[in-house]
Scaffold this motif. Sequence first.
Motif, PDB file in Angstrom:
ATOM      1  N   ARG A 241       0.814  -1.217   0.000  1.00  0.00           N
ATOM      2  CA  ARG A 241       0.000   0.000   0.000  1.00  0.00           C
ATOM      3  C   ARG A 241       0.850   1.271   0.000  1.00  0.00           C
ATOM      4  NH1 ARG A 241      -4.975  -1.448   4.225  1.00  0.00           N
ATOM      5  NH2 ARG A 241      -5.616  -3.394   3.190  1.00  0.00           N
ATOM      6  N   GLY A 242       1.907   1.208  -0.788  1.00  0.00           N
ATOM      7  CA  GLY A 242       2.781   2.365  -0.913  1.00  0.00           C
ATOM      8  C   GLY A 242       3.829   2.481   0.171  1.00  0.00           C
ATOM      9  N   ARG A 243       3.811   1.570   1.119  1.00  0.00           N
ATOM     10  CA  ARG A 243       4.808   1.579   2.206  1.00  0.00           C
ATOM     11  C   ARG A 243       5.960   0.669   1.801  1.00  0.00           C
ATOM     12  NH1 ARG A 243      -0.317   1.714   4.035  1.00  0.00           N
ATOM     13  NH2 ARG A 243      -0.860   3.145   5.757  1.00  0.00           N
ATOM     14  N   GLN A 244       7.096   1.288   1.534  1.00  0.00           N
ATOM     15  CA  GLN A 244       8.242   0.573   0.977  1.00  0.00           C
ATOM     16  C   GLN A 244       9.155   0.002   2.063  1.00  0.00           C
ATOM     17  OE1 GLN A 244       8.833   0.110  -2.282  1.00  0.00           O
ATOM     18  NE2 GLN A 244       7.254   1.451  -3.141  1.00  0.00           N
ATOM     19  N   VAL A 245       9.674  -1.180   1.802  1.00  0.00           N
ATOM     20  CA  VAL A 245      10.742  -1.739   2.635  1.00  0.00           C
ATOM     21  C   VAL A 245      12.010  -0.932   2.349  1.00  0.00           C
ATOM     22  CG1 VAL A 245      12.229  -3.757   2.978  1.00  0.00           C
ATOM     23  CG2 VAL A 245       9.765  -4.052   2.702  1.00  0.00           C
ATOM     24  N   PRO A 246      12.808  -0.586   3.370  1.00  0.00           N
ATOM     25  CA  PRO A 246      14.060   0.140   3.120  1.00  0.00           C
ATOM     26  C   PRO A 246      14.889  -0.533   2.033  1.00  0.00           C
ATOM     27  CG  PRO A 246      13.634   0.043   5.465  1.00  0.00           C
ATOM     28  CD  PRO A 246      12.585  -0.813   4.813  1.00  0.00           C
ATOM     29  N   GLU A 247      15.334   0.248   1.072  1.00  0.00           N
ATOM     30  CA  GLU A 247      16.017  -0.278  -0.108  1.00  0.00           C
ATOM     31  C   GLU A 247      17.239  -1.114   0.238  1.00  0.00           C
ATOM     32  OE1 GLU A 247      18.011   1.446  -4.249  1.00  0.00           O
ATOM     33  OE2 GLU A 247      16.855   2.759  -2.933  1.00  0.00           O
ATOM     34  N   VAL A 248      17.946  -0.757   1.298  1.00  0.00           N
ATOM     35  CA  VAL A 248      19.163  -1.477   1.647  1.00  0.00           C
ATOM     36  C   VAL A 248      18.882  -2.950   1.941  1.00  0.00           C
ATOM     37  CG1 VAL A 248      18.989  -0.908   4.111  1.00  0.00           C
ATOM     38  CG2 VAL A 248      21.222  -1.460   3.129  1.00  0.00           C
ATOM     39  N   LEU A 249      17.693  -3.254   2.441  1.00  0.00           N
ATOM     40  CA  LEU A 249      17.380  -4.632   2.811  1.00  0.00           C
ATOM     41  C   LEU A 249      17.155  -5.527   1.603  1.00  0.00           C
ATOM     42  CD1 LEU A 249      14.998  -4.059   5.877  1.00  0.00           C
ATOM     43  CD2 LEU A 249      17.452  -4.555   5.876  1.00  0.00           C
ATOM     44  N   THR A 250      16.898  -4.940   0.460  1.00  0.00           N
ATOM     45  CA  THR A 250      16.707  -5.722  -0.765  1.00  0.00           C
ATOM     46  C   THR A 250      17.914  -5.622  -1.696  1.00  0.00           C
ATOM     47  OG1 THR A 250      15.597  -3.863  -1.871  1.00  0.00           O
ATOM     48  CG2 THR A 250      14.204  -5.409  -0.648  1.00  0.00           C
ATOM     49  N   SER A 251      18.985  -5.007  -1.201  1.00  0.00           N
ATOM     50  CA  SER A 251      20.157  -4.756  -2.045  1.00  0.00           C
ATOM     51  C   SER A 251      21.040  -5.982  -2.216  1.00  0.00           C
ATOM     52  CB  SER A 251      20.996  -3.622  -1.449  1.00  0.00           C
ATOM     53  OG  SER A 251      21.586  -4.034  -0.213  1.00  0.00           O
ATOM     54  N   GLY A 252      20.989  -6.905  -1.251  1.00  0.00           N
ATOM     55  CA  GLY A 252      21.875  -8.065  -1.295  1.00  0.00           C
ATOM     56  C   GLY A 252      23.255  -7.772  -0.745  1.00  0.00           C
ATOM     57  N   ASN A 253      23.511  -6.524  -0.339  1.00  0.00           N
ATOM     58  CA  ASN A 253      24.805  -6.130   0.226  1.00  0.00           C
ATOM     59  C   ASN A 253      24.767  -6.403   1.736  1.00  0.00           C
ATOM     60  OD1 ASN A 253      27.019  -4.704   1.345  1.00  0.00           O
ATOM     61  ND2 ASN A 253      27.043  -3.305  -0.401  1.00  0.00           N
TER      62      ASN A 253
ATOM     63  N   ALA B 155      27.011  -6.459   4.079  1.00  0.00           N
ATOM     64  CA  ALA B 155      27.736  -5.540   4.955  1.00  0.00           C
ATOM     65  C   ALA B 155      26.894  -4.298   5.224  1.00  0.00           C
ATOM     66  CB  ALA B 155      29.073  -5.154   4.327  1.00  0.00           C
ATOM     67  N   LYS B 156      26.264  -3.775   4.167  1.00  0.00           N
ATOM     68  CA  LYS B 156      25.418  -2.598   4.327  1.00  0.00           C
ATOM     69  C   LYS B 156      24.171  -2.923   5.160  1.00  0.00           C
ATOM     70  CE  LYS B 156      27.549   0.708   2.092  1.00  0.00           C
ATOM     71  NZ  LYS B 156      27.968   1.957   2.795  1.00  0.00           N
ATOM     72  N   ILE B 157      23.642  -4.121   4.960  1.00  0.00           N
ATOM     73  CA  ILE B 157      22.471  -4.545   5.733  1.00  0.00           C
ATOM     74  C   ILE B 157      22.820  -4.631   7.213  1.00  0.00           C
ATOM     75  CG2 ILE B 157      20.913  -6.484   6.188  1.00  0.00           C
ATOM     76  CD1 ILE B 157      20.945  -7.048   3.158  1.00  0.00           C
ATOM     77  N   ALA B 158      23.971  -5.217   7.521  1.00  0.00           N
ATOM     78  CA  ALA B 158      24.399  -5.348   8.917  1.00  0.00           C
ATOM     79  C   ALA B 158      24.586  -3.965   9.548  1.00  0.00           C
ATOM     80  CB  ALA B 158      25.696  -6.145   8.997  1.00  0.00           C
ATOM     81  N   GLU B 159      25.164  -3.022   8.782  1.00  0.00           N
ATOM     82  CA  GLU B 159      25.369  -1.666   9.288  1.00  0.00           C
ATOM     83  C   GLU B 159      24.020  -0.979   9.529  1.00  0.00           C
ATOM     84  OE1 GLU B 159      26.652   1.847   6.778  1.00  0.00           O
ATOM     85  OE2 GLU B 159      28.514   1.475   7.908  1.00  0.00           O
ATOM     86  N   TRP B 160      23.092  -1.136   8.577  1.00  0.00           N
ATOM     87  CA  TRP B 160      21.760  -0.527   8.728  1.00  0.00           C
ATOM     88  C   TRP B 160      21.061  -1.079   9.960  1.00  0.00           C
ATOM     89  CZ3 TRP B 160      16.800  -2.402   9.003  1.00  0.00           C
ATOM     90  CH2 TRP B 160      15.770  -1.462   8.868  1.00  0.00           C
ATOM     91  N   ARG B 161      21.134  -2.379  10.152  1.00  0.00           N
ATOM     92  CA  ARG B 161      20.472  -2.994  11.299  1.00  0.00           C
ATOM     93  C   ARG B 161      21.053  -2.499  12.619  1.00  0.00           C
ATOM     94  NH1 ARG B 161      19.832  -9.272   9.096  1.00  0.00           N
ATOM     95  NH2 ARG B 161      17.792  -8.926   8.052  1.00  0.00           N
ATOM     96  N   MET B 162      22.372  -2.375  12.669  1.00  0.00           N
ATOM     97  CA  MET B 162      22.987  -1.877  13.889  1.00  0.00           C
ATOM     98  C   MET B 162      22.579  -0.432  14.149  1.00  0.00           C
ATOM     99  SD  MET B 162      24.638  -2.093  16.614  1.00  0.00           S
ATOM    100  CE  MET B 162      25.152  -3.809  16.446  1.00  0.00           C
ATOM    101  N   LYS B 163      22.581   0.376  13.098  1.00  0.00           N
ATOM    102  CA  LYS B 163      22.223   1.784  13.266  1.00  0.00           C
ATOM    103  C   LYS B 163      20.768   1.925  13.720  1.00  0.00           C
ATOM    104  CE  LYS B 163      22.329   6.260  10.912  1.00  0.00           C
ATOM    105  NZ  LYS B 163      22.744   6.994   9.686  1.00  0.00           N
ATOM    106  N   GLU B 164      19.870   1.120  13.135  1.00  0.00           N
ATOM    107  CA  GLU B 164      18.454   1.219  13.503  1.00  0.00           C
ATOM    108  C   GLU B 164      18.193   0.629  14.887  1.00  0.00           C
ATOM    109  OE1 GLU B 164      16.321   3.087  11.804  1.00  0.00           O
ATOM    110  OE2 GLU B 164      18.168   3.510  10.677  1.00  0.00           O
TER     111      GLU B 164
END
Length: 245
Positions: A186-198, A200-209
């Motif tokens: 319904r227009g609510r997007q999952v953060p792009e980093v989580l679908t990136s396959g990266n 290292a970036k996912i781990a950093e995003w999770r720690m920051k959040e």
Amino acid sequence: MRIDVLSIFPDMFKPMTESIIGKAVNRGLVDFSVTDFRNFTNNKHNNVDDTPFGGGAGMLLTPQPIFDAMDAIKAKAGDYGRVILLDPAGVPFTQAVAEDLSGEEHITFIAGHYEGYDERIRELVTDEISLGDYVLTGGELGAMVIIDATVRLIPEVLGNRESAIGDSFSTGLLEYPQYTRPADFRGRQVPEVLTSGNHAKIAEWRMKESLRRTYLRRPDLLEKIELTKEQVKLLAEVEAEETTD
């Protein structure tokens, strides 16, 4: 793990046979038993409580049925294991306490009722635990909370060990936000980093959040843990972002 519970309301523990705890019992990972200590009274009315010496409001659990019920557990299991008394005067229950208990082979809970305990009952106890700064009518609900939080940490109970490791409070921080399909709801997007396959970036995003959620909702937790250099950097970014917002 063997878990024994002393209670005069054994039917309250029927929900423990459901869900993950019930599966752990069925798989032989947990041996769960509730003993009605009213069955061990030696008076004709089967009373487990009496008025306190010196007067006062309420009734106290008497030592005799508790001691005899504990003797029966020891005769069957060989020991009491670690004995937990649910009491408002106990140490606050935390994830760290659950992690500590999860390594035990045998735990016995004394779930009292009424006003309190005859002080001599505490001679049997190794730990006194409280769920928080409030009073319940009995220790049954407290025992169930502690059992649930503890059993899920036993290896193989959850199936995926990472499920418990990433829990809120296990790292000292609140857990990061999580998403599942669809990526657009319904227009609510999952953060792009989580679908990136990266990863290292996912781990950093999770720690920051995780730091962000803790900073916003439970800042007191940040005072209790030692952050890494990377966490300090990410937290500074969070503080700047939230201040700007």
